[in-house]
Design a protein around this motif. Structure first.
Motif, mmCIF file in Angstrom:
data_model
loop_
_atom_site.group_PDB
_atom_site.id
_atom_site.type_symbol
_atom_site.label_atom_id
_atom_site.label_comp_id
_atom_site.label_asym_id
_atom_site.label_seq_id
_atom_site.Cartn_x
_atom_site.Cartn_y
_atom_site.Cartn_z
ATOM 1 N N HIS A 45 -8.541 -6.256 -0.220
ATOM 2 C CA HIS A 45 -9.006 -7.528 -0.781
ATOM 3 C C HIS A 45 -8.295 -7.868 -2.092
ATOM 4 O O HIS A 45 -8.101 -9.031 -2.405
ATOM 5 C CB HIS A 45 -10.536 -7.543 -0.948
ATOM 6 C CG HIS A 45 -11.049 -6.775 -2.122
ATOM 7 N ND1 HIS A 45 -11.311 -5.433 -2.063
ATOM 8 C CD2 HIS A 45 -11.350 -7.175 -3.378
ATOM 9 C CE1 HIS A 45 -11.758 -5.027 -3.244
ATOM 10 N NE2 HIS A 45 -11.785 -6.062 -4.063
ATOM 11 N N GLU A 46 -7.847 -6.848 -2.839
ATOM 12 C CA GLU A 46 -7.101 -7.106 -4.076
ATOM 13 C C GLU A 46 -5.722 -7.675 -3.759
ATOM 14 O O GLU A 46 -5.277 -8.635 -4.387
ATOM 15 C CB GLU A 46 -6.970 -5.818 -4.887
ATOM 16 C CG GLU A 46 -8.291 -5.299 -5.409
ATOM 17 C CD GLU A 46 -8.180 -3.910 -6.006
ATOM 18 O OE1 GLU A 46 -8.792 -3.700 -7.054
ATOM 19 O OE2 GLU A 46 -7.486 -3.050 -5.420
ATOM 20 N N VAL A 47 -5.069 -7.084 -2.786
ATOM 21 C CA VAL A 47 -3.748 -7.583 -2.380
ATOM 22 C C VAL A 47 -3.880 -8.974 -1.769
ATOM 23 O O VAL A 47 -3.069 -9.860 -2.026
ATOM 24 C CB VAL A 47 -3.072 -6.599 -1.393
ATOM 25 C CG1 VAL A 47 -1.754 -7.152 -0.886
ATOM 26 C CG2 VAL A 47 -2.866 -5.249 -2.059
ATOM 27 N N PHE A 48 -4.922 -9.188 -0.984
ATOM 28 C CA PHE A 48 -5.170 -10.491 -0.382
ATOM 29 C C PHE A 48 -5.360 -11.559 -1.451
ATOM 30 O O PHE A 48 -4.782 -12.650 -1.373
ATOM 31 C CB PHE A 48 -6.394 -10.414 0.536
ATOM 32 C CG PHE A 48 -6.732 -11.715 1.194
ATOM 33 C CD1 PHE A 48 -6.018 -12.134 2.304
ATOM 34 C CD2 PHE A 48 -7.757 -12.520 0.707
ATOM 35 C CE1 PHE A 48 -6.313 -13.342 2.919
ATOM 36 C CE2 PHE A 48 -8.059 -13.725 1.315
ATOM 37 C CZ PHE A 48 -7.341 -14.138 2.424
ATOM 38 N N ARG A 76 0.813 -1.223 0.000
ATOM 39 C CA ARG A 76 0.000 0.000 0.000
ATOM 40 C C ARG A 76 0.842 1.267 0.000
ATOM 41 O O ARG A 76 0.375 2.326 -0.396
ATOM 42 C CB ARG A 76 -1.010 0.003 1.135
ATOM 43 C CG ARG A 76 -0.447 0.242 2.484
ATOM 44 C CD ARG A 76 -1.547 0.172 3.511
ATOM 45 N NE ARG A 76 -1.134 0.958 4.644
ATOM 46 C CZ ARG A 76 -1.942 1.512 5.495
ATOM 47 N NH1 ARG A 76 -3.232 1.377 5.341
ATOM 48 N NH2 ARG A 76 -1.489 2.187 6.501
ATOM 49 N N ARG A 77 2.092 1.172 0.402
ATOM 50 C CA ARG A 77 2.976 2.342 0.312
ATOM 51 C C ARG A 77 3.395 2.588 -1.137
ATOM 52 O O ARG A 77 3.594 3.715 -1.546
ATOM 53 C CB ARG A 77 4.199 2.179 1.193
ATOM 54 C CG ARG A 77 3.873 2.268 2.664
ATOM 55 C CD ARG A 77 5.109 2.039 3.520
ATOM 56 N NE ARG A 77 4.735 1.940 4.895
ATOM 57 C CZ ARG A 77 4.928 2.923 5.776
ATOM 58 N NH1 ARG A 77 5.490 4.039 5.400
ATOM 59 N NH2 ARG A 77 4.564 2.760 7.021
ATOM 60 N N MET A 78 3.534 1.503 -1.880
ATOM 61 C CA MET A 78 3.949 1.627 -3.275
ATOM 62 C C MET A 78 2.757 1.855 -4.211
ATOM 63 O O MET A 78 2.874 2.588 -5.189
ATOM 64 C CB MET A 78 4.717 0.379 -3.694
ATOM 65 C CG MET A 78 6.016 0.208 -2.934
ATOM 66 S SD MET A 78 6.912 -1.256 -3.406
ATOM 67 C CE MET A 78 7.208 -0.956 -5.117
ATOM 68 N N LEU A 79 1.637 1.204 -3.915
ATOM 69 C CA LEU A 79 0.439 1.284 -4.749
ATOM 70 C C LEU A 79 -0.785 1.547 -3.862
ATOM 71 O O LEU A 79 -1.599 0.659 -3.631
ATOM 72 C CB LEU A 79 0.257 -0.025 -5.534
ATOM 73 C CG LEU A 79 1.406 -0.416 -6.466
ATOM 74 C CD1 LEU A 79 1.255 -1.833 -6.945
ATOM 75 C CD2 LEU A 79 1.480 0.555 -7.636
ATOM 76 N N PRO A 80 -0.911 2.772 -3.363
ATOM 77 C CA PRO A 80 -1.988 3.063 -2.413
ATOM 78 C C PRO A 80 -3.398 2.878 -2.975
ATOM 79 O O PRO A 80 -4.350 2.752 -2.217
ATOM 80 C CB PRO A 80 -1.737 4.520 -2.010
ATOM 81 C CG PRO A 80 -0.867 5.080 -3.070
ATOM 82 C CD PRO A 80 -0.100 3.937 -3.659
ATOM 83 N N GLU A 81 -3.524 2.821 -4.295
ATOM 84 C CA GLU A 81 -4.854 2.651 -4.882
ATOM 85 C C GLU A 81 -5.373 1.213 -4.772
ATOM 86 O O GLU A 81 -6.573 0.976 -4.909
ATOM 87 C CB GLU A 81 -4.853 3.082 -6.365
ATOM 88 C CG GLU A 81 -4.057 2.194 -7.296
ATOM 89 C CD GLU A 81 -2.551 2.451 -7.316
ATOM 90 O OE1 GLU A 81 -1.861 1.782 -8.091
ATOM 91 O OE2 GLU A 81 -2.064 3.307 -6.551
ATOM 92 N N LEU A 82 -4.491 0.257 -4.513
ATOM 93 C CA LEU A 82 -4.929 -1.132 -4.363
ATOM 94 C C LEU A 82 -5.668 -1.315 -3.048
ATOM 95 O O LEU A 82 -5.231 -0.828 -2.011
ATOM 96 C CB LEU A 82 -3.746 -2.100 -4.406
ATOM 97 C CG LEU A 82 -3.144 -2.385 -5.771
ATOM 98 C CD1 LEU A 82 -1.964 -3.344 -5.632
ATOM 99 C CD2 LEU A 82 -4.163 -2.963 -6.722
#
Length: 90
Positions: free
Chosen positions: A15-18, A6-12
């Motif tokens: 649940h998407e990362v999960f 989330r530091r690199m891609l805060p828009e994700l």
């Protein structure tokens, strides 16, 4: 992984990362290869790499192991012998 991504891609969204993690995908490649690399490094160099598993319940087992790893016992040897803290290990 969530905190890092989330530091690199805060828009994700979480649940998407999960879902990506469950599929074995992360920014650096395969999640499972990444985890296995640390597990193998821990076995090869246990004095410099600590690998904690999520099955270390209650958490006091993991905290005790971490404290020993960094050279700062959680409790004194007398307290440990007396069973003041009980921790689980896998």
């Amino acid at each position: 992984m969530w905190q890092f991504v989330r530091r690199m891609l805060p828009e994700l969204l979480f649940h998407e990362v999960f879902e990506l993690a469950c599929e074995g995908r992360c920014l650096s490649g395969s999640t499972w290869d990444h985890i296995l690399g640390y597990r193998n490094a821990s076995k090869a160099n246990p004095e410099t790499v600590l690998f904690l598993r999520c099955c270390m319940i209650p958490a006091v087992g993991a905290v005790t192991k971490l404290a020993r790893f960094v050279g700062q016992p959680l409790i004194s040897p007398d307290e440990e012998e007396a069973g003041v803290v009980h921790g689980g290990h896998c």
